[in-house]
Structure formats: C-alpha cells, structure tokens
Design a protein around this motif. Structure first.
Motif, PDB file in Angstrom:
ATOM      1  N   ARG A   1      -7.445   7.740  -7.852  1.00 50.62           N
ATOM      2  CA  ARG A   1      -6.520   8.367  -6.908  1.00 50.62           C
ATOM      3  C   ARG A   1      -7.043   8.173  -5.485  1.00 50.62           C
ATOM      4  NH1 ARG A   1      -4.692  14.319  -8.603  1.00 50.62           N
ATOM      5  NH2 ARG A   1      -3.386  13.923  -6.781  1.00 50.62           N
ATOM      6  N   GLY A   2      -6.108   8.014  -4.561  1.00 51.24           N
ATOM      7  CA  GLY A   2      -6.508   7.796  -3.173  1.00 51.24           C
ATOM      8  C   GLY A   2      -6.530   6.333  -2.768  1.00 51.24           C
ATOM      9  N   TYR A   3      -6.334   5.441  -3.747  1.00 48.32           N
ATOM     10  CA  TYR A   3      -6.256   4.004  -3.453  1.00 48.32           C
ATOM     11  C   TYR A   3      -4.894   3.473  -3.889  1.00 48.32           C
ATOM     12  CZ  TYR A   3     -11.300   4.274  -2.818  1.00 48.32           C
ATOM     13  OH  TYR A   3     -12.558   4.611  -2.373  1.00 48.32           O
ATOM     14  N   PRO A   4      -4.326   2.570  -3.107  1.00 48.25           N
ATOM     15  CA  PRO A   4      -4.848   2.037  -1.849  1.00 48.25           C
ATOM     16  C   PRO A   4      -4.756   3.048  -0.698  1.00 48.25           C
ATOM     17  CG  PRO A   4      -2.665   1.162  -2.240  1.00 48.25           C
ATOM     18  CD  PRO A   4      -3.026   1.963  -3.460  1.00 48.25           C
ATOM     19  N   ARG A   5      -5.643   2.878   0.272  1.00 49.35           N
ATOM     20  CA  ARG A   5      -5.602   3.684   1.486  1.00 49.35           C
ATOM     21  C   ARG A   5      -4.537   3.120   2.432  1.00 49.35           C
ATOM     22  NH1 ARG A   5     -11.471   2.394   3.251  1.00 49.35           N
ATOM     23  NH2 ARG A   5     -10.848   0.449   2.218  1.00 49.35           N
ATOM     24  N   LYS A   6      -4.345   3.779   3.560  1.00 52.55           N
ATOM     25  CA  LYS A   6      -3.444   3.243   4.582  1.00 52.55           C
ATOM     26  C   LYS A   6      -4.003   1.906   5.063  1.00 52.55           C
ATOM     27  CE  LYS A   6      -1.652   7.681   6.217  1.00 52.55           C
ATOM     28  NZ  LYS A   6      -0.291   7.442   5.716  1.00 52.55           N
TER      29      LYS A   6
ATOM     30  N   GLU B   1      -7.427  -4.165  -3.077  1.00 55.71           N
ATOM     31  CA  GLU B   1      -7.017  -2.777  -2.845  1.00 55.71           C
ATOM     32  C   GLU B   1      -5.500  -2.669  -2.731  1.00 55.71           C
ATOM     33  OE1 GLU B   1      -7.964   1.136  -0.095  1.00 55.71           O
ATOM     34  OE2 GLU B   1      -9.243  -0.627   0.078  1.00 55.71           O
TER      35      GLU B   1
ATOM     36  N   GLU C   1       0.818  -1.211   0.000  1.00 49.25           N
ATOM     37  CA  GLU C   1       0.000   0.000   0.000  1.00 49.25           C
ATOM     38  C   GLU C   1       0.856   1.268   0.000  1.00 49.25           C
ATOM     39  OE1 GLU C   1       0.514  -1.038   4.384  1.00 49.25           O
ATOM     40  OE2 GLU C   1       0.312  -2.094   2.471  1.00 49.25           O
ATOM     41  N   GLU C   2       2.111   1.165   0.443  1.00 47.26           N
ATOM     42  CA  GLU C   2       3.001   2.329   0.440  1.00 47.26           C
ATOM     43  C   GLU C   2       3.730   2.491  -0.893  1.00 47.26           C
ATOM     44  OE1 GLU C   2       5.510   1.655   3.806  1.00 47.26           O
ATOM     45  OE2 GLU C   2       3.894   1.957   5.267  1.00 47.26           O
TER      46      GLU C   2
ATOM     47  N   ARG D   1     -12.107  -0.932   7.281  1.00 39.86           N
ATOM     48  CA  ARG D   1     -13.276  -0.703   6.429  1.00 39.86           C
ATOM     49  C   ARG D   1     -12.997  -1.164   5.007  1.00 39.86           C
ATOM     50  NH1 ARG D   1     -14.431   4.663   5.706  1.00 39.86           N
ATOM     51  NH2 ARG D   1     -12.475   5.386   6.578  1.00 39.86           N
TER      52      ARG D   1
ATOM     53  N   LYS E   1      -6.882   1.580   7.554  1.00 36.83           N
ATOM     54  CA  LYS E   1      -8.206   1.885   7.007  1.00 36.83           C
ATOM     55  C   LYS E   1      -8.721   0.752   6.124  1.00 36.83           C
ATOM     56  CE  LYS E   1      -8.079   6.929   7.109  1.00 36.83           C
ATOM     57  NZ  LYS E   1      -8.211   8.182   6.316  1.00 36.83           N
ATOM     58  N   ILE E   2      -7.821   0.156   5.332  1.00 37.86           N
ATOM     59  CA  ILE E   2      -8.232  -0.965   4.475  1.00 37.86           C
ATOM     60  C   ILE E   2      -8.780  -2.099   5.339  1.00 37.86           C
ATOM     61  CG2 ILE E   2      -7.429  -2.717   2.838  1.00 37.86           C
ATOM     62  CD1 ILE E   2      -5.220  -0.789   1.984  1.00 37.86           C
TER      63      ILE E   2
END
Length: 230
Positions: free
Chosen positions: A216-221, A152, A121-122, A228, A224-225
């Motif tokens: 944009r905005g995916y993946p989240r931290k 994600e 995710e990073e 939710r 959060k994944i």
C-alpha cells in the motif's frame, strides 16, 4: 520498399502484416499534423515499431488472449501490434491527443483494444478493486522512463505470477542493477534479460515476475517517484 513488403520480409503473418501496414499508413498521415513518431521509413517502421513490439510473442512470454496493459503507449507501440497478434490489450497514455489517435485507428481497423487516457500512478490504486484497469497477466512499456521509475508506475497492475516486460536498449543490465531495490520493494523478481531484436541490434526485454502484492502507498505521486526513485 512498401511497409507491407517490409513486414512480410520479417516473417510477420500475412493477415497481421496487412493490418499493421494499414495502421502504419494511418500513422504516417497523422504524423504530418502532429508529432507521433520520428520513425518514418517503411523499413524502420517495420523493424523498430512492429517487429520489435512483437518480441514478447516471439519469445513465448505472452499467449493469445491474455490480458496485457501497455503503459505510455504513445503512437500505439507496443500495444497495437500486440493487439493485432491476439492479445487482450489495454493501452494507456497521459496524452489525450495520442491516445485519441490510437483509439480512432483501432476502431477504424477493427482492432479490439481498450484505449484509456490517464496517468498510470493515478489509476493504479483501483487495479483489482473495480477500477477502469483491472489486474493484468502482463504489463509492457517501451521508451517511457528508466526502470526504477517504470516499475513503480506499473507494478500494481500486474497480478501475482504475472510479468512486467520492459523494452530496453544497450543499458538494460545497468538499469536493472539500478532498479534492484525498486523491484524488491514492489514485489517483483528479475527473471531474465532477453535479446529481443534483429541480430546486431541492442534491443532487450527485461523480464520481471510478480511474486508478492505491491505494498500500500505505491505508486507514489509522480513528482515523488521522479525526485526520489526507489
């Protein structure tokens, strides 16, 4: 039965089987010092690690030379067998110790592969924009997370028209149903769920095609994944 013999019984080509057996021997030795796998008998290792890992090749989903990312490779599965089969593999894991073992094993055996320590995710934000992991023809993942989370984590690495291949067990259809919204949001389309193991084993490949760019905005931290899922 020795590992090489077990691999050959599964009709894995001799040259590939020999390299897999050598990697298996290194894994068995390293496993005495730190926990890399609970699959240790030659028969189980041949079937559940190496043969299963090669499912995308057997099913014709990926071709020799294609760029493929293995997310959460652990002890090197499915990435190492796929690299031995001729795919352009990048293997990613959040455990420095595990990816260090995979890197050393590949170097010792002359298996061409990139081994990266980090979190999907990073690193996903840089995919296609000069990051350490570029866009891939396919992303594979085995025993990492449920599909909604997994999609994600990995969708941003897949080029448009490429594939996301998730190795799953008997809950494959249930997880695919659960991940329907995640796939829609992330630009993926469920193409098929294929039986991928030996007869009698509940082993499947869930096959997604990338049909649109990941928003944009995916993946989240990751917190959060996990809290939710989409």
């Amino acid at each position: 039965m020795e590992l090489l013999e077990a691999l050959l019984e599964l009709r894995i080509p001799q040259q590939q089987a020999e390299k897999m057996a050598a990697y298996g021997a290194m894994l068995e030795e390293a496993n005495k010092s730190f926990n890399l796998t609970r699959i240790t008998t030659p028969e189980d290792m041949a079937e559940k690690h190496f043969y299963d890992s090669l499912a995308p090749v057997r099913l014709g989903l990926v071709q020799e030379g294609q760029r493929v990312l293995d997310i959460g490779t652990g002890a090197g599965f499915p990435g190492v067998p796929l690299a031995i089969a001729g795919l352009g593999m990048t293997m990613l894991d959040a455990s420095e110790k595990k990816i260090g073992f995979v890197r050393e094993g590949c170097a010792a055996l002359g298996i061409p592969a990139a081994c990266i320590w980090g979190r999907a995710e990073e690193l996903a934000a840089g995919a296609g924009q000069g990051g350490p992991i570029g866009l891939q023809d396919a992303v594979v993942a085995r025993a990492v997370a449920r599909l909604a989370v997994l999609l994600e984590l990995g969708s941003a690495f897949v080029k448009k028209g490429g594939l996301f291949l998730a190795y799953k067990g008997e809950a494959a259809q249930e997880e695919a149903d659960e991940a329907r919204n995640a796939a829609k949001v992330l630009g993926l389309r469920l193409r098929e769920i294929l039986p991928a193991g030996l007869p009698g084993r509940a082993h499947s490949l869930v096959v997604y095609e990338k049909i649109a760019d990941t928003p944009r905005g995916y993946p989240r931290k990751f917190a959060k994944i996990k809290a939710r899922p989409l």
